[in-house]
Design a protein around this motif. Structure first.
Motif, PDB file in Angstrom:
ATOM      1  N   LEU A  48      -5.956   5.989   0.857  1.00 36.97           N
ATOM      2  CA  LEU A  48      -5.878   6.392  -0.326  1.00 36.97           C
ATOM      3  C   LEU A  48      -6.874   7.166  -0.325  1.00 36.97           C
ATOM      4  N   SER A  49      -8.262   6.827   0.500  1.00 34.63           N
ATOM      5  CA  SER A  49      -9.114   8.654   0.774  1.00 34.63           C
ATOM      6  C   SER A  49      -8.427   9.404   1.080  1.00 34.63           C
ATOM      7  N   ASP A  50      -7.769   9.819   1.707  1.00 38.77           N
ATOM      8  CA  ASP A  50      -6.957  10.862   2.376  1.00 38.77           C
ATOM      9  C   ASP A  50      -6.213  11.617   0.829  1.00 38.77           C
TER      10      ASP A  50
ATOM     11  N   ALA B 243       4.605  10.458  -0.268  1.00 40.27           N
ATOM     12  CA  ALA B 243       3.230   9.679   0.707  1.00 40.27           C
ATOM     13  C   ALA B 243       4.126   9.456   1.592  1.00 40.27           C
ATOM     14  N   VAL B 244       3.249   9.570   3.031  1.00 39.96           N
ATOM     15  CA  VAL B 244       4.212   9.070   3.625  1.00 39.96           C
ATOM     16  C   VAL B 244       3.281   7.004   3.664  1.00 39.96           C
TER      17      VAL B 244
ATOM     18  N   ASP C 271       0.683   1.685  -5.084  1.00 40.14           N
ATOM     19  CA  ASP C 271       1.608   1.687  -6.370  1.00 40.14           C
ATOM     20  C   ASP C 271       1.842   1.163  -6.905  1.00 40.14           C
ATOM     21  N   GLY C 272       1.900   1.542  -8.569  1.00 41.72           N
ATOM     22  CA  GLY C 272       1.253   0.058  -9.676  1.00 41.72           C
ATOM     23  C   GLY C 272      -0.063  -0.017  -9.884  1.00 41.72           C
TER      24      GLY C 272
ATOM     25  N   LYS D 258       9.224   9.125   6.772  1.00 46.04           N
ATOM     26  CA  LYS D 258       9.479   9.521   5.206  1.00 46.04           C
ATOM     27  C   LYS D 258       8.305   9.410   4.688  1.00 46.04           C
ATOM     28  N   LYS D 259       8.402  10.074   3.622  1.00 44.77           N
ATOM     29  CA  LYS D 259       7.521   9.652   2.704  1.00 44.77           C
ATOM     30  C   LYS D 259       8.497   8.666   0.755  1.00 44.77           C
ATOM     31  N   ALA D 260       7.480   8.313   0.378  1.00 45.27           N
ATOM     32  CA  ALA D 260       8.227   7.885  -0.346  1.00 45.27           C
ATOM     33  C   ALA D 260       6.806   8.204  -1.737  1.00 45.27           C
ATOM     34  N   GLN D 261       7.560   7.354  -3.444  1.00 47.14           N
ATOM     35  CA  GLN D 261       7.344   8.500  -4.216  1.00 47.14           C
ATOM     36  C   GLN D 261       6.162   6.612  -4.401  1.00 47.14           C
TER      37      GLN D 261
END
Length: 165
Positions: free
Chosen positions: A27-29, A21-22, A72-73, A4-7
């Motif tokens: 991060l490069s992707d 994103a998963v 994140d953040g 599942k993806k997360a925000q």
């Protein structure tokens, strides 16, 4: 198995972003495919070459070894983000001193030097070599890269003298 993806929220080059994103997406992707920041290169994919070097909250990091959930953040700066109205001093030095050959390693080298000179205004040659140790140039253009680093050091020293600090 369906992952599942997360925000995730982050700042990329000063712009607030939110993306689904998963969590273990590199991060490069994300930078290349979702944010279209193609200056961040992927070469080895295992954190040994430095082509994917970026800054996370001002600290040097390999984007290929950093997962979406880890930023994140946080604030991310890529090669595209260090230029304000004019080229950054590191970018200018590479252009004027021939600090590149094929150019593939150049964004990572510039980011590594940006991080080094933010931390140490007047690094020794040994500190410059150490600061670049995580970055590889397959064309062996190290002469131009070192000239670029020396120029940055000289220009920053001249600025310090002019400002009287």
């Amino acid at each position: 198995m369906d992952v599942k993806k997360a925000q995730f929220r982050m700042s990329v080059n000063g712009q607030e972003c939110e993306i689904a994103a998963v969590p273990i997406t590199r991060l490069s992707d994300l930078l290349r495919k979702e944010f279209h920041m193609t200056g961040t290169k992927v070469s080895c994919g295992i954190g040994r070459c430095g082509a994917c070097s970026i800054l996370i909250d001002g600290e040097l990091a390999n984007a290929c070894m950093t997962m979406a959930y880890q930023v994140d953040g946080h604030s991310i700066t890529t090669i595209e983000g260090i230029q304000k109205e004019e080229l950054d001093i590191c970018q200018t030095a590479f252009l004027e001193e021939g600090g590149f050959q094929c150019g593939y390693c150049t964004p990572g080298m510039i980011i590594a030097l940006k991080a080094l000179f933010e931390e140490t205004l007047h690094p020794t040659d040994e500190q410059i070599e150490e600061g670049l140790a995580g970055n590889l140039c397959r064309c062996t253009g190290y002469g131009g890269i070192m000239r670029s680093a020396w120029r940055i050091r000289k220009e920053l020293s001249n600025e310090k003298i002019k400002s009287g600090s």
